[in-house]
Scaffold this active site. Sequence first.
Site, short mmCIF file in Angstrom:
data_model
loop_
_atom_site.label_atom_id
_atom_site.label_comp_id
_atom_site.label_asym_id
_atom_site.label_seq_id
_atom_site.Cartn_x
_atom_site.Cartn_y
_atom_site.Cartn_z
N ARG A 198 0.86 -1.20 0.00
CA ARG A 198 0.00 0.00 0.00
C ARG A 198 0.89 1.24 0.00
O ARG A 198 1.56 1.54 0.99
CB ARG A 198 -0.91 0.00 1.23
CG ARG A 198 -1.96 1.09 1.27
CD ARG A 198 -2.88 0.88 2.46
NE ARG A 198 -3.91 1.92 2.55
CZ ARG A 198 -4.20 2.61 3.64
NH1 ARG A 198 -3.53 2.36 4.77
NH2 ARG A 198 -5.14 3.52 3.65
N PHE A 212 1.63 10.60 1.35
CA PHE A 212 1.02 10.13 2.60
C PHE A 212 1.91 9.10 3.28
O PHE A 212 2.59 9.41 4.26
CB PHE A 212 -0.36 9.56 2.30
CG PHE A 212 -1.10 9.05 3.52
CD1 PHE A 212 -0.87 9.57 4.78
CD2 PHE A 212 -2.04 8.04 3.39
CE1 PHE A 212 -1.56 9.10 5.90
CE2 PHE A 212 -2.74 7.56 4.49
CZ PHE A 212 -2.49 8.09 5.74
N GLN A 229 3.25 1.32 3.16
CA GLN A 229 2.95 0.32 4.17
C GLN A 229 3.45 -1.05 3.75
O GLN A 229 3.36 -1.43 2.58
CB GLN A 229 1.43 0.27 4.40
CG GLN A 229 0.99 -0.64 5.52
CD GLN A 229 -0.50 -0.52 5.79
OE1 GLN A 229 -1.09 0.52 5.53
NE2 GLN A 229 -1.11 -1.58 6.30
N ASN A 274 -2.77 -0.65 11.92
CA ASN A 274 -3.76 -1.40 12.68
C ASN A 274 -5.12 -1.28 12.02
O ASN A 274 -5.31 -0.52 11.06
CB ASN A 274 -3.80 -0.94 14.14
CG ASN A 274 -4.13 0.55 14.27
OD1 ASN A 274 -5.02 1.07 13.60
ND2 ASN A 274 -3.40 1.23 15.16
N PHE A 315 4.29 1.20 8.67
CA PHE A 315 4.36 2.11 7.53
C PHE A 315 5.32 3.26 7.81
O PHE A 315 5.68 3.53 8.97
CB PHE A 315 2.96 2.65 7.17
CG PHE A 315 2.27 3.43 8.27
CD1 PHE A 315 2.39 4.81 8.35
CD2 PHE A 315 1.48 2.77 9.21
CE1 PHE A 315 1.74 5.52 9.35
CE2 PHE A 315 0.83 3.48 10.21
CZ PHE A 315 0.97 4.86 10.28
N LEU A 317 -3.40 11.41 12.28
CA LEU A 317 -3.09 10.08 12.80
C LEU A 317 -2.67 10.11 14.27
O LEU A 317 -2.48 9.05 14.88
CB LEU A 317 -1.98 9.43 11.97
CG LEU A 317 -2.26 9.20 10.47
CD1 LEU A 317 -1.08 8.50 9.82
CD2 LEU A 317 -3.54 8.42 10.27
N HIS A 354 -2.10 5.68 16.05
CA HIS A 354 -1.07 4.70 15.67
C HIS A 354 0.17 4.89 16.54
O HIS A 354 0.54 6.02 16.89
CB HIS A 354 -0.71 4.84 14.20
CG HIS A 354 -1.83 4.51 13.27
ND1 HIS A 354 -2.04 3.25 12.77
CD2 HIS A 354 -2.83 5.29 12.78
CE1 HIS A 354 -3.12 3.26 11.99
NE2 HIS A 354 -3.61 4.49 11.98
#
Length: 721
Positions: free
Chosen positions: A606, A611, A614, A653, A664, A673, A677
């Site tokens: 991903r 951004f 991952q 998660n 990531f 975020l 996380h």
Amino acid sequence: MSSFIGPPRPASVASKKSPPHSPTSQQKTTPQTRDTTEAPQCTETLVGPPRPVPLHTPSSTKRPRDAIEPKLHVSNASATTNATSSPTPQPPRKIPRLLDHKMLALEHLPSSALYEWSYMHRAPVTHTLCTTNTNFLLTASSDGHLKFWHKTVENVEFVKDFKVADQGVSHLSASSDGKWAVCVCGTTAAIFDVLNFDMLNCLLLDYEPHLSCLCHSHKENQWLVILPKQNELLFYSLTDTCQPARPVHHVKLLHSAPITCLSFNPHAQALISTDANGMIEYCNVNTLQFPTPTTTTTQSSPSNPSLNVQFKFKSSTDLYELAKKKTCATSLQLNHDGTNFVIMARDKFIRIFHFQTGKLLTTIDETLANANRIQQEKNPDTVELHLEDFDFGKRISVEKAIDNDPDAPKTNVIFDHSGQFIIYPSMWGIKIVDAHTGEFMRLLGKIESTERFLSVSLFQGIIDVSRVHLANIEKKRSLNPHDPLLPRRATSASGEALKASMENDPTIFAAAYLRDRFYLFSRREPSELALEDPSLSRDIFNERPRQEDISTSVQIKAKPSQVSATVHTTMGDITVKLFGSYAPKAVENFTQLSKEGYFNNCIFHRVIKGFMAQTGDPTSTGMGGESIWGREFEDEISPDLKFDRSYLLAMANSGKDSNGSQWFITMKPTPWLNGLHTIFGEVTKGFEAVHQIENVKTGASGHTENRPLKDVKIVSVTITE
């Protein structure tokens, strides 16, 4: 594990149909935004506009449309027909020539949805300025640096870098002929010869002007620079070497509050100024008086004699509009022929005035309230401005942060060369709007959701392209056909056609909030080569990253952990520092899995540009992987660690306390975020590899939307203790 794992993505890059179990779909409705020469003589003048006539004057309330919008519409004599004429069917009425001119002007403006290139400063870029007729771009940053760039075919070329002062640039302006520029930093005003890209003089002042404006006085027959001191206008010679500099002219009482904006109209030899009380004033630069029709015609000898002020009293104009609304101007810009000027006010309204009559022509609402209305109404006329709820909430939070940041650059509004359109940055991107009707025409950079553009400038000049230059381009292309920095025009065109197309290259240059880059928007989308090959990125690294940009040191009360790791990938090695004192379980889990070879051959499944990237799932689906304990483990959220910078390592998660093996790397600050996380490390080396991974080409639909088309794998991970 059956749930999709990962941080919530920005909505602008999220898929339109998220799976039911995706955290993205769950959060759409609840956004989380996380010298020595003799001094010149000074003439001091006390001036002000004539006293207004009573406000109940009938002429101030009713006026013909021609007085409001002069020369904006083409008359059509065929529209009036004789009542006694026969009922013979009339041919269809021709489309007004104004529309043809409008579409032609629009075709000569940038149209790309994505920025084509970006270039670096060593600090956030605060100003961009294109000089008229000379094809130079000036960019300034918050560390006091001013860079000169020259517009070339399909790109820009770096020329020179000046360190003006140790503090940020507060204002940057250029003369109407593009030959002179002024850069204001604190109590210093640096004068530049643009054509020779050299510093001509440095005016040392005993105050901080915050503003500058270059004007040409026919009476003095020289260029002067205006550097306001609170509510007073002080005119200085460009070659003044006194310490401190001594003004040539000093105008008082024109304003009763600090001056906020200045602009010189060379066609009328008049200065337009605004103050904090919302007052808009005119001042003739030759007489230093209010530019009545008599003084404008007989004493100023303007370059355009027909452009004379057509009012004697401000009560017959709309120049009190800002004062009535209890707001003030933050940006002021004249169009190319000096007939209209546009103001961006603190109340987030854009107002366009006619210079000669002082009448208000157009008003555009850019308030947050209007943005919310557009988002909620879902009007088909504004469909291009609609955003996903998560993305909209994130952009609103950025707008509020800018409003509360006193050091944030002010949003500016500019005209295109034709005067038909205005261009300005907004929360959606860079807007192009019809200056006559307020009609929204085009939007640039909406997809660039991580950038909030603030300062824009427009290049619409002619690039001198010789046949020798064309031959050199073709020679370079033959040596390296995949060089994306070379012009991408069709080489099959004839020489003259190719030359003409290269000469016409309109480009918008934009700075962005808290970004150390400026961005180029043209009529071309980014090179496909750059999208396919990460080493050919559109983000040019023309500066070495500062140490604080690479790794912001974390202040740890306890003894810091000395554990580090090197992630060997197919795109290069990435060295990370692990925060064992803050996230002991996450670090233990990562190091043990690495030693066991758990991450070997795991792909980055991903990747979202701007951004994060991952990995850590051996099933490559985004829904697998487990911890060393065989179960999910709890979050380790520390108030001392936040997503306030790039290159952080964090656990992926699917909800609270659901950490497994996936993790990531962030590419930008991601404050939404925070608290969601666990941050357990930071990249210290291998930034090139990180950006290569970030720029890989990804899929187009479903779960594979953000999956690289060509696998990027972790070969192994080496732990150093």
